[in-house]
Scaffold this motif. Sequence first.
Motif: not given
Length: 190
Positions: A109, A102-106, A58, A60
Amino acid sequence: MRENEAGWHIYDADGRRKYLNKDERTRFTTGAYALAPADRAFCLVLAYTGCRISEALALARFQIDVDRSAITFRTLKRRKVVFRTVPVPGHLCELLLSLPPQNQDRFWAMHRVTAWRCVRAMLDGLSIVGPMACPRGLRHGFGIHAATCNVPPNLIQRWMGHASPATTGIYIDAVGPEESEFASRMWQEP
């Protein structure tokens, strides 16, 4: 065998430890440098912070504090969101921020099972086998390492996100640096 309120032990039912020792942690962190940057960063985050695999996944970009050389983790505990900040080596912050978002600035992914398998494959490749050869073994190894380095129990508790000091006490009791010092005095020649 000491346990916390939930019945957790530092050893399994056969007396085998459930944490990576100093040599295994060193081999793991050294071995991580042979991996691609994203996998290397993932492995180092687990080893240097003692975070849970879901907390790492999770993570970020905004949770990295380069100035303080620290990572802030978000955890859901008892239906309440809790944040904790863990100091890390500066090079880990730099490595993380060099990764493409990656996805949602994480940073990653991937599914937690894929992440678990990645860590397990790394440990298998290093011939680290047993109950400690899993991401949780890295978490416990972090706690033992911190206790061995005489980090105050309240800091270990905060860094690991333990709700109870009794949980942190398991790591302190497992190491017992003072106990080892007393025992070594017994073996010294007068």
